[in-house]
Design an enzyme around this catalytic site. Structure first.
Site, PDB file in Angstrom:
ATOM      1  N   ALA A  13     -25.223 -21.674 126.964  1.00 45.24           N
ATOM      2  CA  ALA A  13     -26.621 -21.255 126.999  1.00 45.24           C
ATOM      3  C   ALA A  13     -26.866 -19.997 127.829  1.00 45.24           C
ATOM      4  O   ALA A  13     -27.913 -19.370 127.706  1.00 45.24           O
ATOM      5  CB  ALA A  13     -27.486 -22.386 127.524  1.00 45.24           C
ATOM      6  N   LYS A 181     -29.819 -14.857 105.738  1.00 42.94           N
ATOM      7  CA  LYS A 181     -30.654 -13.667 105.503  1.00 42.94           C
ATOM      8  C   LYS A 181     -31.438 -13.828 104.208  1.00 42.94           C
ATOM      9  O   LYS A 181     -30.925 -14.327 103.211  1.00 42.94           O
ATOM     10  CB  LYS A 181     -29.780 -12.404 105.453  1.00 42.94           C
ATOM     11  CG  LYS A 181     -29.205 -12.077 106.834  1.00 42.94           C
ATOM     12  CD  LYS A 181     -28.611 -10.705 106.879  1.00 42.94           C
ATOM     13  CE  LYS A 181     -27.922 -10.457 108.206  1.00 42.94           C
ATOM     14  NZ  LYS A 181     -28.729  -9.755 109.187  1.00 42.94           N
ATOM     15  N   GLU A 215     -23.118   0.062 110.015  1.00 42.65           N
ATOM     16  CA  GLU A 215     -23.854  -0.038 111.272  1.00 42.65           C
ATOM     17  C   GLU A 215     -23.826   1.320 111.952  1.00 42.65           C
ATOM     18  O   GLU A 215     -22.814   2.025 111.873  1.00 42.65           O
ATOM     19  CB  GLU A 215     -23.164  -1.055 112.190  1.00 42.65           C
ATOM     20  CG  GLU A 215     -23.916  -2.348 112.318  1.00 42.65           C
ATOM     21  CD  GLU A 215     -23.224  -3.349 113.244  1.00 42.65           C
ATOM     22  OE1 GLU A 215     -23.873  -4.341 113.578  1.00 42.65           O
ATOM     23  OE2 GLU A 215     -22.064  -3.161 113.632  1.00 42.65           O
ATOM     24  N   ASP A 234     -14.151  -9.411 111.634  1.00 46.50           N
ATOM     25  CA  ASP A 234     -15.512  -9.458 112.189  1.00 46.50           C
ATOM     26  C   ASP A 234     -16.565  -9.478 111.077  1.00 46.50           C
ATOM     27  O   ASP A 234     -17.591 -10.135 111.213  1.00 46.50           O
ATOM     28  CB  ASP A 234     -15.729  -8.234 113.098  1.00 46.50           C
ATOM     29  CG  ASP A 234     -16.988  -8.351 113.949  1.00 46.50           C
ATOM     30  OD1 ASP A 234     -17.199  -9.426 114.547  1.00 46.50           O
ATOM     31  OD2 ASP A 234     -17.768  -7.374 114.015  1.00 46.50           O
ATOM     32  N   HIS A 239     -18.799 -12.331 106.428  1.00 48.49           N
ATOM     33  CA  HIS A 239     -20.108 -11.933 105.902  1.00 48.49           C
ATOM     34  C   HIS A 239     -20.007 -11.352 104.484  1.00 48.49           C
ATOM     35  O   HIS A 239     -20.716 -11.774 103.579  1.00 48.49           O
ATOM     36  CB  HIS A 239     -20.777 -10.901 106.818  1.00 48.49           C
ATOM     37  CG  HIS A 239     -20.948 -11.372 108.235  1.00 48.49           C
ATOM     38  ND1 HIS A 239     -21.192 -12.687 108.555  1.00 48.49           N
ATOM     39  CD2 HIS A 239     -20.938 -10.709 109.424  1.00 48.49           C
ATOM     40  CE1 HIS A 239     -21.302 -12.811 109.873  1.00 48.49           C
ATOM     41  NE2 HIS A 239     -21.150 -11.619 110.428  1.00 48.49           N
ATOM     42  N   LYS A 330     -16.929  -2.561 101.628  1.00 52.12           N
ATOM     43  CA  LYS A 330     -16.787  -1.549 102.684  1.00 52.12           C
ATOM     44  C   LYS A 330     -17.556  -2.019 103.896  1.00 52.12           C
ATOM     45  O   LYS A 330     -18.681  -2.513 103.762  1.00 52.12           O
ATOM     46  CB  LYS A 330     -17.424  -0.226 102.237  1.00 52.12           C
ATOM     47  CG  LYS A 330     -16.691   0.512 101.149  1.00 52.12           C
ATOM     48  CD  LYS A 330     -17.539   1.671 100.613  1.00 52.12           C
ATOM     49  CE  LYS A 330     -18.567   1.167  99.630  1.00 52.12           C
ATOM     50  NZ  LYS A 330     -19.579   2.112  99.217  1.00 52.12           N
ATOM     51  N   ARG A 453     -19.803   9.498 107.777  1.00 51.14           N
ATOM     52  CA  ARG A 453     -19.838   8.549 106.669  1.00 51.14           C
ATOM     53  C   ARG A 453     -18.585   7.686 106.593  1.00 51.14           C
ATOM     54  O   ARG A 453     -18.404   6.915 105.658  1.00 51.14           O
ATOM     55  CB  ARG A 453     -20.010   9.300 105.353  1.00 51.14           C
ATOM     56  CG  ARG A 453     -21.267  10.160 105.350  1.00 51.14           C
ATOM     57  CD  ARG A 453     -21.488  10.807 104.035  1.00 51.14           C
ATOM     58  NE  ARG A 453     -21.578   9.781 102.982  1.00 51.14           N
ATOM     59  CZ  ARG A 453     -21.792  10.061 101.719  1.00 51.14           C
ATOM     60  NH1 ARG A 453     -21.915  11.313 101.336  1.00 51.14           N
ATOM     61  NH2 ARG A 453     -21.865   9.097 100.824  1.00 51.14           N
TER      62      ARG A 453
END
Ligand code: BG6
Length: 473
Positions: A13, A181, A215, A234, A239, A330, A453
């Site tokens: 926590a 999401k 990001e 990661d 994801h 990507k 990029r």
């Protein structure tokens, strides 16, 4: 219901995840009346923190308007804190007493939800300690865990086996927050609720699928953790692969969690282990103007690190629907823009390609590039968009954070948006050989500047891997 009490116990926590994500999500649910009527939130961590101090910390990450201040006060009334270790029986017994005391001795059902916002080193001991000492005998128990689930197939299996010694698969909720999401949750509806997409969602009409995560930030202080894992573990293996499996899956028999996940696993099992020839790796260096540090300047990152902060990879799904359609994934940090998008490629040959874009963030949108006659006396074709941008279309004051949606699912016992153990195994099987090869051969990533990029060879790489049409229409 009135006959139940729910205790939500947050382990770890005092850590980042709890402050940044878990508590704000719980507050969001509380504010909108989605937490059970009778509910306590117990923070648990090693450090001895005074309750006042702890509450101050929680609120520092929760944004409230003036009118919400009173709601926040009420939320803080159900938040408490208990300190203890993650590997001592006495600590867990103490936690059990603490929770029992809050629950009261009445005969209501006593549900306990354990949220493990913990580093992997204490996963196993904590899950064991909880089961043996804090498990509710008078209600439902649920254990929430979050990546990293190991570093490769074998270590993930070790973890799974240790967890399943004490917890039933049914009680374990593996979070991949991308599944919470809004736009990712919308994917199945788009695909299976619209006959127009259903009809063309296959190799005859789609030339390629691109799933992109960009990001603008670097690892920013998380370099120590990141260097152990790298961008493939990661972001891509979890994801992006969750998105890939929903985009590619067949129609589930029902919307039931097992049916949905059965279809996702089938997709993963149709993908061969990734080969190094199908991967492009990158690592960011400081920005041209020197304002942003390079990856190796981040604390905890060794000077000779070859960990990738950017990766592109191409996959083939060897089934009837997709064989021969490149799925290009990507992902990268410290790039020129922040974007997560899924483009199931072109649906129709001829003029320009019709591109269907599903934008996950920022600014959720679904749009399709279509050919249109230029308005007026001209007969020229122009590319325009059929556009479903959420802010224009829906008057939602805000879209709930992914964690809010997922914690609500846990409260309801709804499991479709959580990762099943065989799904995890299948994903690791695809990535483990190449990850080992990269590490063994210390394969050097191509450098790219912070804010660019990505690696300079990216466009050529995509041309080479992307638009091969070996079949079709
Ligand atoms: C996490 C990764 O799982 O997802 C982070 O560990 C990354 O490195 C984050 O920044 C991205 O999540 P979001 O919700 O900000 O897109």
């Amino acid at each position: 219901t009135e006959k139940e009490n729910t205790a939500i116990i947050i382990l770890g926590a005092s850590g980042d995840l709890a402050f940044k994500k878990t508590y704000p999500a719980l507050f969001g649910l509380f504010k909108n009346d989605f937490l059970p009527k009778s509910c306590q939130i117990i923070g648990y961590a090693r450090s001895e923190i005074k309750l006042d101090e702890f509450k101050k910390r929680i609120t520092s990450k929760i944004k409230v308007s003036d009118e919400d201040k009173a709601v926040l006060e009420r939320f803080l009334e159900i938040c408490t804190y208990c300190s203890g270790s993650y590997d001592k029986k006495e600590s867990f017994q103490n936690l059990d007493k603490f929770v029992t005391n809050l629950e009261g001795e009445d005969d209501r059902k006593k549900n306990r939800i354990f949220y493990m916002a913990l580093p992997p080193t204490v996963f196993i001991s904590a899950s064991e300690g909880l089961k043996e000492n804090v498990y509710s005998k008078k209600g439902d128990n649920r254990l929430i865990v979050e990546k990293p689930f190991g570093k490769d197939f074998d270590s993930s299996r070790v973890l799974s086996r240790a967890l399943s010694k004490h917890w039933k698969e049914d009680e374990i909720y593996r979070i991949d927050h991308y599944l919470g999401k809004e736009m990712v949750k919308n994917l199945m509806m788009l695909r299976f609720g619209n006959v127009i997409f259903g009809a063309v969602w296959n190799r005859y009409y789609i030339s390629n699928v691109q799933i992109t995560f960009k990001e603008v930030i670097g690892t920013e202080g998380r370099g120590g953790y990141f260097n152990e894992f790298g961008i493939i573990r990661d972001i891509m293996q979890n994801h992006l692969f969750q998105i890939l499996s929903i985009v590619a899956m067949g129609r589930p028999v029902t919307l039931d969690a097992e049916d949905v996940r059965n279809e996702k696993v089938k997709v993963l099992r149709s993908i061969k282990p990734l080969s190094i020839d199908d991967v492009l790796l990158g690592q960011y260096t400081r920005s041209a103007d020197g304002k942003n540090k390079g990856y190796k300047d981040d604390e905890g990152v060794p000077q000779d690190s070859y960990t990738a902060t950017f990766a592109a990879a191409v996959f083939n799904i060897a089934n009837e629907r997709w064989d021969g359609v490149p799925f290009i994934l990507k992902c990268g940090k410290a790039l020129d823009e922040a974007k997560a998008e899924d483009v199931p490629g072109s649906i129709y040959p001829g003029l320009a390609r019709n591109e269907l874009v599903i934008r996950i963030q920022p600014k959720e949108a679904v749009y399709m590039k279509v050919m249109n006659k230029e308005p007026g006396l001209s007969n020229a074709a122009v590319i325009s968009e059929l556009d479903l941008s959420y802010t224009d279309r829906y008057s939602l004051s805000r879209i709930p954070d992914a964690y809010e949606s997922l914690i609500l699912d846990v409260l309801k016992g709804e499991k479709s948006n959580f990762v099943r153990d065989d799904e995890l195994d299948a994903a690791w099987k695809i990535f483990t050989p190449v990850l080992h090869q990269i590490e063994k051969e210390k394969i050097k990533p191509e450098l790219y500047e912070f804010g660019s990029r990505g690696p300079a060879s990216l466009s050529r790489w995509i041309e080479n891997h992307g638009y091969k049409r070996t079949h079709g229409y």
